[in-house]
Design a protein around this motif. Structure first.
Motif, PDB file in Angstrom:
ATOM      1  N   VAL A 375       0.853  -1.191   0.000  1.00  0.00           N
ATOM      2  CA  VAL A 375       0.000   0.000   0.000  1.00  0.00           C
ATOM      3  C   VAL A 375       0.886   1.236   0.000  1.00  0.00           C
ATOM      4  O   VAL A 375       2.027   1.207   0.484  1.00  0.00           O
ATOM      5  N   PRO A 376       0.374   2.345  -0.560  1.00  0.00           N
ATOM      6  CA  PRO A 376       1.195   3.571  -0.601  1.00  0.00           C
ATOM      7  C   PRO A 376       1.578   4.080   0.789  1.00  0.00           C
ATOM      8  O   PRO A 376       2.663   4.649   0.957  1.00  0.00           O
ATOM      9  N   ASP A 377       0.689   3.901   1.757  1.00  0.00           N
ATOM     10  CA  ASP A 377       0.971   4.396   3.114  1.00  0.00           C
ATOM     11  C   ASP A 377       1.737   3.323   3.883  1.00  0.00           C
ATOM     12  O   ASP A 377       1.158   2.514   4.624  1.00  0.00           O
ATOM     13  N   ALA A 378       3.059   3.312   3.701  1.00  0.00           N
ATOM     14  CA  ALA A 378       3.883   2.278   4.335  1.00  0.00           C
ATOM     15  C   ALA A 378       3.855   2.403   5.852  1.00  0.00           C
ATOM     16  O   ALA A 378       3.949   1.399   6.566  1.00  0.00           O
ATOM     17  N   ARG A 379       3.699   3.628   6.353  1.00  0.00           N
ATOM     18  CA  ARG A 379       3.690   3.816   7.806  1.00  0.00           C
ATOM     19  C   ARG A 379       2.482   3.141   8.430  1.00  0.00           C
ATOM     20  O   ARG A 379       2.584   2.440   9.436  1.00  0.00           O
ATOM     21  N   ALA A 380       1.298   3.309   7.833  1.00  0.00           N
ATOM     22  CA  ALA A 380       0.097   2.658   8.346  1.00  0.00           C
ATOM     23  C   ALA A 380       0.220   1.144   8.261  1.00  0.00           C
ATOM     24  O   ALA A 380      -0.204   0.417   9.173  1.00  0.00           O
ATOM     25  N   ALA A 381       0.810   0.660   7.184  1.00  0.00           N
ATOM     26  CA  ALA A 381       0.984  -0.786   7.030  1.00  0.00           C
ATOM     27  C   ALA A 381       1.893  -1.351   8.107  1.00  0.00           C
ATOM     28  O   ALA A 381       1.624  -2.422   8.667  1.00  0.00           O
ATOM     29  N   ARG A 382       2.993  -0.624   8.409  1.00  0.00           N
ATOM     30  CA  ARG A 382       3.923  -1.100   9.448  1.00  0.00           C
ATOM     31  C   ARG A 382       3.261  -1.095  10.811  1.00  0.00           C
ATOM     32  O   ARG A 382       3.431  -2.031  11.604  1.00  0.00           O
ATOM     33  N   ARG A 383       2.505  -0.051  11.104  1.00  0.00           N
ATOM     34  CA  ARG A 383       1.855   0.020  12.409  1.00  0.00           C
ATOM     35  C   ARG A 383       0.842  -1.112  12.564  1.00  0.00           C
ATOM     36  O   ARG A 383       0.775  -1.764  13.605  1.00  0.00           O
ATOM     37  N   PHE A 384       0.052  -1.356  11.535  1.00  0.00           N
ATOM     38  CA  PHE A 384      -0.952  -2.416  11.614  1.00  0.00           C
ATOM     39  C   PHE A 384      -0.289  -3.781  11.750  1.00  0.00           C
ATOM     40  O   PHE A 384      -0.773  -4.640  12.493  1.00  0.00           O
ATOM     41  N   ALA A 385       0.821  -3.971  11.056  1.00  0.00           N
ATOM     42  CA  ALA A 385       1.518  -5.260  11.120  1.00  0.00           C
ATOM     43  C   ALA A 385       2.139  -5.491  12.487  1.00  0.00           C
ATOM     44  O   ALA A 385       2.324  -6.647  12.899  1.00  0.00           O
ATOM     45  N   SER A 386       2.467  -4.421  13.200  1.00  0.00           N
ATOM     46  CA  SER A 386       3.138  -4.573  14.497  1.00  0.00           C
ATOM     47  C   SER A 386       2.168  -4.876  15.640  1.00  0.00           C
ATOM     48  O   SER A 386       2.594  -5.286  16.721  1.00  0.00           O
ATOM     49  N   TRP A 387       0.865  -4.711  15.407  1.00  0.00           N
ATOM     50  CA  TRP A 387      -0.096  -4.940  16.477  1.00  0.00           C
ATOM     51  C   TRP A 387      -0.339  -6.428  16.697  1.00  0.00           C
ATOM     52  O   TRP A 387      -0.255  -7.245  15.766  1.00  0.00           O
ATOM     53  N   SER A 388      -0.684  -6.745  17.901  1.00  0.00           N
ATOM     54  CA  SER A 388      -1.035  -8.130  18.220  1.00  0.00           C
ATOM     55  C   SER A 388      -2.429  -8.449  17.688  1.00  0.00           C
ATOM     56  O   SER A 388      -3.189  -7.558  17.304  1.00  0.00           O
ATOM     57  N   GLU A 389      -2.769  -9.727  17.714  1.00  0.00           N
ATOM     58  CA  GLU A 389      -4.091 -10.147  17.246  1.00  0.00           C
ATOM     59  C   GLU A 389      -5.195  -9.500  18.081  1.00  0.00           C
ATOM     60  O   GLU A 389      -6.194  -9.007  17.537  1.00  0.00           O
ATOM     61  N   ALA A 390      -5.033  -9.481  19.383  1.00  0.00           N
ATOM     62  CA  ALA A 390      -6.056  -8.900  20.251  1.00  0.00           C
ATOM     63  C   ALA A 390      -6.211  -7.406  19.991  1.00  0.00           C
ATOM     64  O   ALA A 390      -7.338  -6.872  20.001  1.00  0.00           O
ATOM     65  N   ARG A 391      -5.090  -6.731  19.735  1.00  0.00           N
ATOM     66  CA  ARG A 391      -5.165  -5.294  19.494  1.00  0.00           C
ATOM     67  C   ARG A 391      -5.860  -4.991  18.169  1.00  0.00           C
ATOM     68  O   ARG A 391      -6.627  -4.028  18.054  1.00  0.00           O
ATOM     69  N   ARG A 392      -5.606  -5.815  17.158  1.00  0.00           N
ATOM     70  CA  ARG A 392      -6.274  -5.617  15.875  1.00  0.00           C
ATOM     71  C   ARG A 392      -7.787  -5.809  16.002  1.00  0.00           C
ATOM     72  O   ARG A 392      -8.570  -5.064  15.409  1.00  0.00           O
ATOM     73  N   ARG A 393      -8.194  -6.814  16.757  1.00  0.00           N
ATOM     74  CA  ARG A 393      -9.632  -7.055  16.931  1.00  0.00           C
ATOM     75  C   ARG A 393     -10.290  -5.886  17.662  1.00  0.00           C
ATOM     76  O   ARG A 393     -11.404  -5.474  17.302  1.00  0.00           O
ATOM     77  N   ALA A 394      -9.613  -5.352  18.710  1.00  0.00           N
ATOM     78  CA  ALA A 394     -10.162  -4.199  19.420  1.00  0.00           C
ATOM     79  C   ALA A 394     -10.243  -2.986  18.504  1.00  0.00           C
ATOM     80  O   ALA A 394     -11.222  -2.217  18.539  1.00  0.00           O
ATOM     81  N   TRP A 395      -9.214  -2.813  17.656  1.00  0.00           N
ATOM     82  CA  TRP A 395      -9.215  -1.690  16.702  1.00  0.00           C
ATOM     83  C   TRP A 395     -10.367  -1.825  15.710  1.00  0.00           C
ATOM     84  O   TRP A 395     -11.035  -0.839  15.392  1.00  0.00           O
ATOM     85  N   PRO A 410      -5.408   7.359   7.184  1.00  0.00           N
ATOM     86  CA  PRO A 410      -4.215   7.262   8.035  1.00  0.00           C
ATOM     87  C   PRO A 410      -4.507   7.556   9.513  1.00  0.00           C
ATOM     88  O   PRO A 410      -3.921   6.933  10.398  1.00  0.00           O
ATOM     89  N   SER A 411      -5.414   8.476   9.771  1.00  0.00           N
ATOM     90  CA  SER A 411      -5.693   8.838  11.159  1.00  0.00           C
ATOM     91  C   SER A 411      -6.321   7.678  11.934  1.00  0.00           C
ATOM     92  O   SER A 411      -6.137   7.557  13.152  1.00  0.00           O
ATOM     93  N   ASP A 412      -7.027   6.802  11.262  1.00  0.00           N
ATOM     94  CA  ASP A 412      -7.629   5.663  11.949  1.00  0.00           C
ATOM     95  C   ASP A 412      -6.562   4.720  12.491  1.00  0.00           C
ATOM     96  O   ASP A 412      -6.716   4.129  13.559  1.00  0.00           O
ATOM     97  N   PHE A 413      -5.458   4.603  11.795  1.00  0.00           N
ATOM     98  CA  PHE A 413      -4.395   3.726  12.268  1.00  0.00           C
ATOM     99  C   PHE A 413      -3.555   4.416  13.353  1.00  0.00           C
ATOM    100  O   PHE A 413      -3.006   3.762  14.230  1.00  0.00           O
TER     101      PHE A 413
END
Length: 417
Positions: A375-395, A410-413
């Protein structure tokens, strides 16, 4: 002389039957096999396989009957030495040839039934459909035999083979009501549909009436007994009535309810009984998605297969999907993608169709256990990839509305940090 003639004719008939039965059985088996594989075991398609097989077996049976007639024609003078009706010998020949053809058809039917039973077939066997194929085969035998008597030439068998083959081949299944005239052409019967019994009954009446008309017409011709004309007219009337029935039939199939088979744990997954083999794979693919969507408006605890003409959706805790009837590789992954796509608000996402929704694609890859896209927004992709499974579900629970309406940004991430 009568005894000698009887022996000669029995020898000729025995040779014809020995040739006809294995040939017709082999052709019928080869013709029915493509209609059974690789499709699932569905009894409607077993009937279709038998009826379609007659499109190949019928011309061969007609040609063999014509060949038998021409071959035995030099012995006809022996029949003139008896006091029997001149039609008796021909009728007995027709009986023997029809029995041989039906025995071959019964063998093919047995093979089709055994294969369908071995594959735990769904639905039920239409005996009237089996009868439609049998009567059509007998019609070919009668037509071929009488053509051989009318034109006693060596080329007659070849001509009969060509004409009957063209009659079967030139009528494309589903194009017009002409394709329903025996030997009928049927397309593959999709799950959640079934053959119309009325169409099969009309086909039986059509072939039975025309077969009787041909035989009675021959009897009138050779005996000059015009009392037979009355049943001949009745047979023709039955054929005409059946023709009108086929012409006015509203298609060959009709929707049918099928009681699903289900797997209850860890989520409930229900499919058409013919696709019971899909339960383990579909359950394994849908369970992770169900877990990640829990406590969101898109949560579901049940997956149900629906006919192709009904839309897929997620509503009231039930996700509906379409399945490939052949269960080709990747069928489970395609089904869960349908669930993911059905979570999208079509109207909201259609507001900007030319703008790629990279952020939603990023979330979809996680939901479906696929590799994350570039994706063009590499920063958002890195942040999402670094989260745990539980954190992604809460997000996802917090941002599901934006996910559904294709308005993630971007602000959502950043808020998920």
């Amino acid at each position: 002389m009568s005894d000698l003639g009887r022996v000669l004719r029995l020898d000729a008939r025995r040779t014809a039957l020995l040739i006809a039965m294995p040939v017709l059985t082999a052709v019928g088996t080869a013709a029915a096999a493509p209609s059974l594989y690789p499709a699932v075991a569905y009894w409607d398609n077993a009937v279709v396989a038998l009826i379609n097989a007659v499109r190949f077996v019928g011309p061969v049976a007609a040609a063999l009957a014509a060949w038998t007639t021409v071959r035995e024609r030099p012995l006809d003078y022996l029949r003139d030495l008896t006091a029997r009706s001149p039609a008796t010998g021909a009728l007995f020949d027709l009986l023997l040839l029809s029995v041989a053809a039906l025995l071959s058809y019964a063998t093919v039917t047995t093979l089709v039934v055994v294969v369908t039973l071995a594959r735990d077939g769904a639905g039920h066997l239409y005996l009237v459909g089996v009868a439609a194929g049998a009567t059509s085969l007998v019609l070919h035998v009668v037509a071929g035999y009488l053509m051989g008597r009318a034109v006693p030439h060596r080329a007659t068998a070849g001509l009969v083979l060509v004409v009957t083959s063209l009659w079967a081949a030139l009528r494309v299944p589903g194009m017009s009501w002409w394709s329903l005239l025996p030997p009928a052409g049927f397309d593959h019967i999709a799950l959640f549909t079934t053959l119309r019994p009325r169409v099969l009954l009309d086909q039986v009446a059509w072939t039975a009436g025309l077969t009787a008309a041909l035989i009675l017409g021959y009897v009138v011709w050779v005996t000059r007994r015009f009392l037979v004309v009355l049943p001949l007219l009745v047979a023709l009337a039955a054929t005409g009535t059946a023709t009108l029935g086929l012409r006015t039939s509203e298609g060959t199939v009709t929707p049918v309810h099928a009681e699903p088979v289900c797997r209850e744990w860890p989520i409930t997954v229900c499919v058409h009984p013919a696709l019971r083999n899909a339960l383990p794979g579909l359950t394994a693919a849908a369970t992770p998605l169900a877990a990640r969507l829990s406590d969101t408006p898109g949560a579901f605890t049940r997956v149900e297969q629906r006919p192709a003409w009904k839309p897929v959706s997620v509503s009231g805790g039930v996700a509906t999907v379409h399945l490939d009837e052949t269960l080709s590789p990747g069928y489970a992954a395609r089904a869960v993608r349908q669930i993911s796509r059905s979570l999208r608000d079509v109207h909201a996402c259609a507001a900007s169709p030319d703008v790629p929704d990279h952020y939603r694609a990023l979330v979809d890859a996680w939901l479906l256990d696929e590799a994350p896209p570039a994706v063009p927004d590499a920063r958002a992709a890195r942040r999402f990839a670094s989260w745990s499974e539980a954190r992604r579900r809460a997000w996802l629970r917090l941002n599901f509305a934006d996910y559904r309406s294709c308005t993630l940004g971007p602000s959502d991430f950043l808020r998920g940090a």
